[in-house]
Design a protein around this motif. Sequence first.
Motif, PDB file in Angstrom:
ATOM      1  N   ARG A 115       0.780  -1.202  -0.123  1.00 55.16           N
ATOM      2  CA  ARG A 115      -0.125   0.033   0.150  1.00 55.16           C
ATOM      3  C   ARG A 115       0.926   1.411   0.066  1.00 55.16           C
ATOM      4  O   ARG A 115       0.578   2.219  -0.612  1.00 55.16           O
ATOM      5  N   GLN A 122      -9.790   3.946   4.400  1.00 53.73           N
ATOM      6  CA  GLN A 122      -9.185   4.168   3.462  1.00 53.73           C
ATOM      7  C   GLN A 122      -9.537   3.727   2.104  1.00 53.73           C
ATOM      8  O   GLN A 122      -9.008   4.335   1.074  1.00 53.73           O
ATOM      9  N   ASP A 123     -10.314   2.765   1.891  1.00 53.66           N
ATOM     10  CA  ASP A 123     -10.729   2.374   0.497  1.00 53.66           C
ATOM     11  C   ASP A 123     -11.882   3.090  -0.006  1.00 53.66           C
ATOM     12  O   ASP A 123     -12.566   3.064  -1.256  1.00 53.66           O
ATOM     13  N   ASN A 124     -12.546   3.860   0.921  1.00 49.39           N
ATOM     14  CA  ASN A 124     -13.775   4.683   0.455  1.00 49.39           C
ATOM     15  C   ASN A 124     -13.630   6.287   0.274  1.00 49.39           C
ATOM     16  O   ASN A 124     -13.671   7.069   0.873  1.00 49.39           O
ATOM     17  N   HIS A 171      -6.680   0.223  11.430  1.00 51.88           N
ATOM     18  CA  HIS A 171      -7.791  -0.320  10.139  1.00 51.88           C
ATOM     19  C   HIS A 171      -8.617  -1.342  10.530  1.00 51.88           C
ATOM     20  O   HIS A 171      -8.557  -1.804  11.789  1.00 51.88           O
ATOM     21  N   CYS A 205     -15.044   0.184   4.190  1.00 51.73           N
ATOM     22  CA  CYS A 205     -14.443  -0.062   3.069  1.00 51.73           C
ATOM     23  C   CYS A 205     -15.480  -0.816   2.206  1.00 51.73           C
ATOM     24  O   CYS A 205     -16.687  -0.480   2.269  1.00 51.73           O
ATOM     25  N   TYR A 206     -14.840  -1.872   1.477  1.00 47.07           N
ATOM     26  CA  TYR A 206     -15.936  -2.541   0.452  1.00 47.07           C
ATOM     27  C   TYR A 206     -16.366  -3.930   1.276  1.00 47.07           C
ATOM     28  O   TYR A 206     -17.339  -4.722   1.006  1.00 47.07           O
ATOM     29  N   ARG A 264     -15.871  -6.118  -5.391  1.00 51.03           N
ATOM     30  CA  ARG A 264     -15.151  -5.324  -4.846  1.00 51.03           C
ATOM     31  C   ARG A 264     -15.478  -3.809  -5.590  1.00 51.03           C
ATOM     32  O   ARG A 264     -15.877  -3.002  -4.853  1.00 51.03           O
ATOM     33  N   LEU A 276     -17.533  -0.542  -4.456  1.00 47.18           N
ATOM     34  CA  LEU A 276     -17.355   0.682  -4.085  1.00 47.18           C
ATOM     35  C   LEU A 276     -17.919   1.609  -5.156  1.00 47.18           C
ATOM     36  O   LEU A 276     -18.173   2.784  -4.834  1.00 47.18           O
TER      37      LEU A 276
END
Length: 516
Positions: free
Chosen positions: A163, A296-298, A330, A335-336, A399, A403
Amino acid sequence: MNHGTALLWKRRALSSLSATRRGLPQEKMSENGMVSRAKVLTIDTMNPTVKKVEYAVRGPIVQRAVELERELSEGMKKPFAEVIKANIGDAHAMGQQPITFFRQVLALCSYPELLNDSTFPEDAKSRAHRILQSCGGNSMGSYSASQGIDSVRQDVARYIERRDGGVPCDPDDIYLTTGASDGIVTMLKLLVCGEGAARTGVMISIPQYPLYSAALAELGAVQINYYLNEETCWSLDIGELQRALDEARQYCNPRALCIINPGNPTGQVQSRECIEDVIRFAAKERLFLMADEVYQDNVYAEGCQFHSFKKVLFEMGPEYSNTVELASFHSTSKCYMGECGFRGGYMEIINMDDEVKAQLTKLVSVRLCPPVPGQALMDLVVNPPQPGEPSYDNFIKERTATLSALAQKAKLTEQVLNTVQGISCNPVQGAMYSFPRITIPEKAIKEATDKGQQPDMFYCMKMLEETGICLVPGSGFGQKDGTYHFRMTILPPNDKLQILLNKVKEFHQRFTQQYS
């Protein structure tokens, strides 16, 4: 009263006096002559810091929503057919579907007999076999090491390195946790000390996620508020950090700075420049940094990008990367993934004193270990199917779809709310919530005040009673005096979200007319 009865009363009175002096519960004589013992634990004798704890996300308005659901199930007539709980980021409860690969592996781990079932893909079986080999007795029902399963911590470390573009990560700096909340509270326990003006102060953003204020209240720490700038999409201003810090130093010892990125409840995504400024500020003022990065993925808004605090810290060079103390968090809940109920999470610690780290390891050992199914799920999140494996294409499809749908709903929420006179909603750049500002008429403010309620609590409670929509008032997160907000999740399916937004729009118009 005969002599024997008088003597009995005298002994009981003396016993009661002795008990009172010793802080023990007193015995009371009832009218029928029976002795009743007072409770050991009462509202007056319980831990006083617990009484200061408030958690708006599951507060009075949510309790009323539960009552309304029960009343509906019992056949009571309401002006709505169902309660829509838009108060919390519980993705699966709102209809989001789980990732197939994750559930397949967890099913295999929970019931290893399924490893012989040909309907499961081979990569899921391989992953389950590896996880089970890391568990005591090859069972997910066994305890793990207190810091977490070693192979999972290694996978988390490799994930962080990927990452962050190759920035090294030591698995020994990874602590698996019961959701991110567990790690955050654990770090606060380490930080809080001192009395009076030396008592630890912790800087938190306003608006904030109520976990922080609740944990600080329970620990008896000093909450230091710094305000995000609503006029510039809830941005963080270093001048505001300095103001809050300087004022706080007059009555406490500020030791930590908490950042939520992407933001909850405000949905902003911090720029790299802002993160650099925060790191410089923490270094200059000798503050321990806590980075809550569970969303963090959103990230949805064009031009926005998630930057981890650790990556930026190390790219700023040894002056900062060797000195600034950082804990980042985290979770599997957002996130997803949206797997809130498994309570999986991790924290990574950077530049922690070795002796303190030993104390941290001791502290987490008291709770034995995080839930092993949550650890297994976290392993899948950080080590998902890879290109060429049987489950890869479907994983990427699911995924991406999740998102993309969240991004569309974030935009829809902003657009619809901004068509309502008296509601103003900043772009939902990330996370899972909108936090619009609402105009409440003076007449309604007065009625709320007369009832001993915050005006936005009054507003949200009326909305619940009239529409069945459960939102969280902005006062539960903190807000500038004279402003009012509510937090609403963007998680419902598109059709239900559209209905929800239309109901909010109609209610606000009706509410404004009623109190004008």
